[in-house]
Design a protein around this motif. Sequence first.
Motif, PDB file in Angstrom:
ATOM      1  N   GLN A 107      12.441   6.000   6.071  1.00  0.00           N
ATOM      2  CA  GLN A 107      12.842   7.386   5.807  1.00  0.00           C
ATOM      3  C   GLN A 107      14.164   7.736   6.492  1.00  0.00           C
ATOM      4  O   GLN A 107      14.924   8.560   5.976  1.00  0.00           O
ATOM      5  CB  GLN A 107      11.729   8.336   6.226  1.00  0.00           C
ATOM      6  CG  GLN A 107      10.444   8.098   5.438  1.00  0.00           C
ATOM      7  CD  GLN A 107       9.678   9.354   5.144  1.00  0.00           C
ATOM      8  OE1 GLN A 107       9.884   9.999   4.115  1.00  0.00           O
ATOM      9  NE2 GLN A 107       8.776   9.711   6.047  1.00  0.00           N
ATOM     10  N   TYR A 186       7.875   4.131  -0.871  1.00  0.00           N
ATOM     11  CA  TYR A 186       8.898   5.150  -0.644  1.00  0.00           C
ATOM     12  C   TYR A 186       9.989   5.080  -1.702  1.00  0.00           C
ATOM     13  O   TYR A 186      10.676   6.075  -1.956  1.00  0.00           O
ATOM     14  CB  TYR A 186       9.454   5.046   0.781  1.00  0.00           C
ATOM     15  CG  TYR A 186       8.567   5.785   1.753  1.00  0.00           C
ATOM     16  CD1 TYR A 186       8.620   7.174   1.848  1.00  0.00           C
ATOM     17  CD2 TYR A 186       7.633   5.109   2.513  1.00  0.00           C
ATOM     18  CE1 TYR A 186       7.770   7.865   2.690  1.00  0.00           C
ATOM     19  CE2 TYR A 186       6.771   5.785   3.369  1.00  0.00           C
ATOM     20  CZ  TYR A 186       6.848   7.170   3.448  1.00  0.00           C
ATOM     21  OH  TYR A 186       5.992   7.854   4.269  1.00  0.00           O
ATOM     22  N   HIS A 189       8.940   7.537  -4.026  1.00  0.00           N
ATOM     23  CA  HIS A 189       9.269   8.894  -3.575  1.00  0.00           C
ATOM     24  C   HIS A 189      10.721   9.225  -3.917  1.00  0.00           C
ATOM     25  O   HIS A 189      11.027  10.336  -4.371  1.00  0.00           O
ATOM     26  CB  HIS A 189       9.033   9.010  -2.076  1.00  0.00           C
ATOM     27  CG  HIS A 189       9.329  10.371  -1.520  1.00  0.00           C
ATOM     28  ND1 HIS A 189       8.780  11.527  -2.038  1.00  0.00           N
ATOM     29  CD2 HIS A 189      10.139  10.767  -0.493  1.00  0.00           C
ATOM     30  CE1 HIS A 189       9.218  12.571  -1.349  1.00  0.00           C
ATOM     31  NE2 HIS A 189      10.053  12.144  -0.422  1.00  0.00           N
TER      32      HIS A 189
END
Length: 309
Positions: A107, A186, A189
């Motif tokens: 992230q 992710y 995402h």
Amino acid sequence: MRFDDNAGLDTSEVQDMRGSGGGGGGIGGRVAVGGGGTGLVGLVIYFLMSQFGGASLGPSASSGLSLGDLGSGQQVDSTTLAQKCHTGADANRDHDCAIVAVVNSVQDYWTQEFARSGRTYKKAPTRFFSGGVRTGCGSATSDTGPFYCPADSDVYIDLSFFDELKSRFGAQGGLFTESYVLAHEYGHHVQNLNGTSRQGTGTGPKSGSVRLELQADCYAGVWANHASTTPTDSGKPLVQDITKDDIARALDTASRIGDDYIQTRLGSGQADPSSFTHGTSAQREKWFTTGFQTGQPARCDTFGTDNLG
């Protein structure tokens, strides 16, 4: 793969739902029916185990539960993680803390990548569960494997899946293999934030579903390229190094989670390209490698090419 002993960890990015009454009876079900969950491999397994054919894997605004909805008796309690996971040194000696560190690193990279183009990356939590879980994309059991739910923007994983990769799929395993799994989720995402997720529909070798999964593999490779140079708030990278052996293990895993491999080894013994949703083993290896070698998200445009590999 190792972490900087002195780097700080942010446990707020991981929510622990294990041992909170969330597993077991009444929670298992069909994730992604209407909810649109997408995952590294679990939905392929679910297809084989429950004859899940015909349901769209694309996102939907309806069906399922909203963010924060849990199963009966299910609660988020990350106290233990917060107590034991403080630094990279903790990640180097404790598996749960290592997963926290990987989530932080992934992230951190996407936060900085979005900022470079003048955009804001919205962080998404990873939720640990055991047995079963209810999500904005419907209910799921551990058999579903790790997945991302665009309806609530959460990543879900039963950490026992990593043992399954070794025992059931014959993968070599290792921490970087687990990092590849998480970075892939992710990637979904990022697709959700970019508005790409809605294109991930249908089945077949050139379907939107396959393109979506291969792009997520590529995004995982992009993160791997930058992991050891992406600084945390301290100004130093959390990940110290990623070795050739780490990459080899990730590619070994990719080779064992293609539609063709899973259908021939764990299914009927024959591959049915018309039912493909994740891509072949060779394609998954190709797109992870593309991301890793280039380090450029723009090179992950699986929707703009007829040559998926």
